[in-house]
Design a protein around this motif. Structure first.
Motif, PDB file in Angstrom:
ATOM      1  N   LYS A 178     -13.727  12.958 -27.844  1.00 52.47           N
ATOM      2  CA  LYS A 178     -12.929  13.461 -27.030  1.00 52.47           C
ATOM      3  C   LYS A 178     -13.996  13.848 -25.812  1.00 52.47           C
ATOM      4  CE  LYS A 178      -9.301  12.524 -27.363  1.00 52.47           C
ATOM      5  NZ  LYS A 178      -8.562  11.291 -27.120  1.00 52.47           N
ATOM      6  N   GLN A 179     -14.954  14.715 -26.367  1.00 53.71           N
ATOM      7  CA  GLN A 179     -15.899  15.190 -25.277  1.00 53.71           C
ATOM      8  C   GLN A 179     -16.789  14.269 -24.446  1.00 53.71           C
ATOM      9  OE1 GLN A 179     -15.985  18.625 -24.415  1.00 53.71           O
ATOM     10  NE2 GLN A 179     -17.351  17.778 -22.476  1.00 53.71           N
ATOM     11  N   LYS A 180     -16.954  13.183 -25.362  1.00 53.31           N
ATOM     12  CA  LYS A 180     -17.516  11.973 -24.871  1.00 53.31           C
ATOM     13  C   LYS A 180     -16.758  11.388 -23.798  1.00 53.31           C
ATOM     14  CE  LYS A 180     -20.360   7.817 -26.300  1.00 53.31           C
ATOM     15  NZ  LYS A 180     -20.929   7.203 -27.524  1.00 53.31           N
TER      16      LYS A 180
ATOM     17  N   ARG B 206     -15.293  10.161 -18.060  1.00 51.25           N
ATOM     18  CA  ARG B 206     -14.311  10.325 -17.016  1.00 51.25           C
ATOM     19  C   ARG B 206     -14.993  10.942 -15.792  1.00 51.25           C
ATOM     20  NH1 ARG B 206     -10.543  10.997 -21.237  1.00 51.25           N
ATOM     21  NH2 ARG B 206     -10.462  13.113 -20.983  1.00 51.25           N
ATOM     22  N   ILE B 207     -15.528  12.310 -16.300  1.00 55.28           N
ATOM     23  CA  ILE B 207     -16.152  12.956 -15.089  1.00 55.28           C
ATOM     24  C   ILE B 207     -17.145  12.305 -14.471  1.00 55.28           C
ATOM     25  CG2 ILE B 207     -17.530  14.825 -14.639  1.00 55.28           C
ATOM     26  CD1 ILE B 207     -16.363  16.414 -17.023  1.00 55.28           C
ATOM     27  N   MET B 208     -17.967  11.356 -15.269  1.00 51.53           N
ATOM     28  CA  MET B 208     -18.867  10.622 -14.376  1.00 51.53           C
ATOM     29  C   MET B 208     -18.344   9.513 -13.472  1.00 51.53           C
ATOM     30  SD  MET B 208     -21.983  10.227 -17.168  1.00 51.53           S
ATOM     31  CE  MET B 208     -23.233   9.398 -16.273  1.00 51.53           C
ATOM     32  N   LEU B 209     -17.201   9.069 -13.879  1.00 55.56           N
ATOM     33  CA  LEU B 209     -16.666   8.084 -13.293  1.00 55.56           C
ATOM     34  C   LEU B 209     -16.064   8.726 -12.150  1.00 55.56           C
ATOM     35  CD1 LEU B 209     -15.199   5.703 -16.030  1.00 55.56           C
ATOM     36  CD2 LEU B 209     -16.866   5.195 -14.605  1.00 55.56           C
ATOM     37  N   ASN B 210     -15.319   9.617 -12.120  1.00 56.69           N
ATOM     38  CA  ASN B 210     -14.646  10.365 -11.272  1.00 56.69           C
ATOM     39  C   ASN B 210     -15.812  10.901 -10.015  1.00 56.69           C
ATOM     40  OD1 ASN B 210     -12.077  10.115 -12.020  1.00 56.69           O
ATOM     41  ND2 ASN B 210     -12.347  12.128 -13.083  1.00 56.69           N
TER      42      ASN B 210
ATOM     43  N   GLU C  23     -15.918   9.415  -6.223  1.00 58.94           N
ATOM     44  CA  GLU C  23     -15.916  10.316  -5.109  1.00 58.94           C
ATOM     45  C   GLU C  23     -17.178  10.043  -4.004  1.00 58.94           C
ATOM     46  OE1 GLU C  23     -16.118  14.353  -6.887  1.00 58.94           O
ATOM     47  OE2 GLU C  23     -14.094  14.125  -7.481  1.00 58.94           O
ATOM     48  N   ASN C  24     -18.276   9.767  -4.800  1.00 60.19           N
ATOM     49  CA  ASN C  24     -19.334   9.496  -3.845  1.00 60.19           C
ATOM     50  C   ASN C  24     -19.165   8.355  -2.947  1.00 60.19           C
ATOM     51  OD1 ASN C  24     -20.961  11.577  -4.982  1.00 60.19           O
ATOM     52  ND2 ASN C  24     -21.674  10.615  -6.463  1.00 60.19           N
ATOM     53  N   ASN C  25     -18.435   7.273  -3.612  1.00 54.72           N
ATOM     54  CA  ASN C  25     -18.333   6.233  -3.171  1.00 54.72           C
ATOM     55  C   ASN C  25     -17.308   6.270  -1.823  1.00 54.72           C
ATOM     56  OD1 ASN C  25     -19.939   4.501  -4.460  1.00 54.72           O
ATOM     57  ND2 ASN C  25     -18.031   3.828  -6.269  1.00 54.72           N
ATOM     58  N   GLU C  26     -16.204   7.232  -2.133  1.00 46.63           N
ATOM     59  CA  GLU C  26     -15.446   7.449  -0.894  1.00 46.63           C
ATOM     60  C   GLU C  26     -16.074   8.271   0.021  1.00 46.63           C
ATOM     61  OE1 GLU C  26     -12.276   9.616  -3.085  1.00 46.63           O
ATOM     62  OE2 GLU C  26     -11.413   7.920  -4.082  1.00 46.63           O
ATOM     63  N   ALA C  27     -17.018   9.319  -0.354  1.00 46.72           N
ATOM     64  CA  ALA C  27     -17.576   9.913   0.685  1.00 46.72           C
ATOM     65  C   ALA C  27     -18.732   9.280   1.639  1.00 46.72           C
ATOM     66  CB  ALA C  27     -18.343  10.974  -0.091  1.00 46.72           C
ATOM     67  N   ASP C  28     -19.222   7.899   0.858  1.00 45.88           N
ATOM     68  CA  ASP C  28     -19.972   7.232   1.710  1.00 45.88           C
ATOM     69  C   ASP C  28     -19.075   6.054   2.515  1.00 45.88           C
ATOM     70  OD1 ASP C  28     -22.243   7.930   0.395  1.00 45.88           O
ATOM     71  OD2 ASP C  28     -22.194   6.474  -1.432  1.00 45.88           O
ATOM     72  N   GLN C  29     -17.871   5.665   1.993  1.00 38.65           N
ATOM     73  CA  GLN C  29     -17.263   4.959   2.798  1.00 38.65           C
ATOM     74  C   GLN C  29     -16.596   5.764   4.268  1.00 38.65           C
ATOM     75  OE1 GLN C  29     -14.136   3.585   0.278  1.00 38.65           O
ATOM     76  NE2 GLN C  29     -15.741   2.070  -1.007  1.00 38.65           N
TER      77      GLN C  29
END
Length: 224
Positions: free
Chosen positions: A191-193, A198-202, A206-212
């Motif tokens: 579950k931790q993995k 999920r955290i890394m994907l999120n 977020e980074n993609n949205e910020a770049d956009q």
């Protein structure tokens, strides 16, 4: 070294994972599409026990779990050296079958005193368990049996199960108790993995949205 042959028989309800446990042990594979056995099947695998200076050839019989065929399985386990009683931790019925049927069957039909293991399979579905593992452990203690939690899907506990069966046969005083803690730890790690993924994907989103967002600001500035 010349191996000692041990006849091993797996018993339990249909669908608890007997065939998958054997396949994982012998071939290190999991076939999610495997069908319930409609006839007894035989495979073998040899393991060396270096500390004992011996090798054991496990001659494994996979029996039919469906109730209408149960009477046929007696011919397979009467002279077995090892009996593995398998239940599905997500099915209380499968555990009750161990307590209410198979234990009595062994008492009435086994000619010798085999090494017995009680196995709770499908720990990859630990969050859906319906069996109190402490009850299973208590039953194992009453029967002086090995207790092991396994997952035929992930292979957790499979090697340990057969390793300890061999040690118990070679040294009858050998005690082994794999409790609920191991399954919980494996489940929590899984579950931790998943959480970390999920955290890394999120963060990536977020980074993609910020770049956009930054690109949009630049575009707006350029056109005004």
């Amino acid at each position: 070294m010349e191996p000692t042959s041990l006849k091993v028989v797996l018993l339990g309800d249909s669908g608890v994972g007997k065939t998958c446990i054997i396949k994982q042990f012998v071939e290190r594979k999991f076939d999610k599409g495997v069908l319930s056995s409609l006839s007894a099947q035989f495979v073998s695998k040899t393991i060396e026990y270096v500390d004992f200076g011996k090798a054991i050839k496990f001659d494994i019989w996979d029996t039919v779990g469906q109730e209408k065929y149960r009477s046929m399985t007696k011919i397979f386990y009467k002279d077995a050296k090892v009996i593995i009683l398998v239940f599905d931790i997500t099915s209380l019925k499968s555990f009750n079958s161990i307590e209410e049927y198979w234990v009595e069957e062994l008492k009435n039909n086994c000619d010798e005193s085999p090494v017995i293991a009680i196995v709770g399979n499908k720990t990859d579905l630990y969050s859906e368990k319906k069996v109190d593992v402490e009850d299973a452990k208590d039953l194992a203690k009453k029967m002086k049996a090995i207790f092991q939690l396994t997952s035929a899907k992930t292979s957790d506990g499979i090697t340990t199960l057969f390793d300890n069966i061999g040690k118990k046969y070679l040294q009858p005083s050998y005690e082994y108790d794999a409790g609920e803690k191991e399954a919980k730890e494996n489940y929590e790690k899984k579950k931790q993995k998943e959480k970390n993924t999920r955290i890394m994907l999120n963060k990536g989103n977020e980074n993609n949205e910020a770049d956009q967002g930054g690109e949009n600001v630049k575009n707006k500035k350029g056109c005004c």
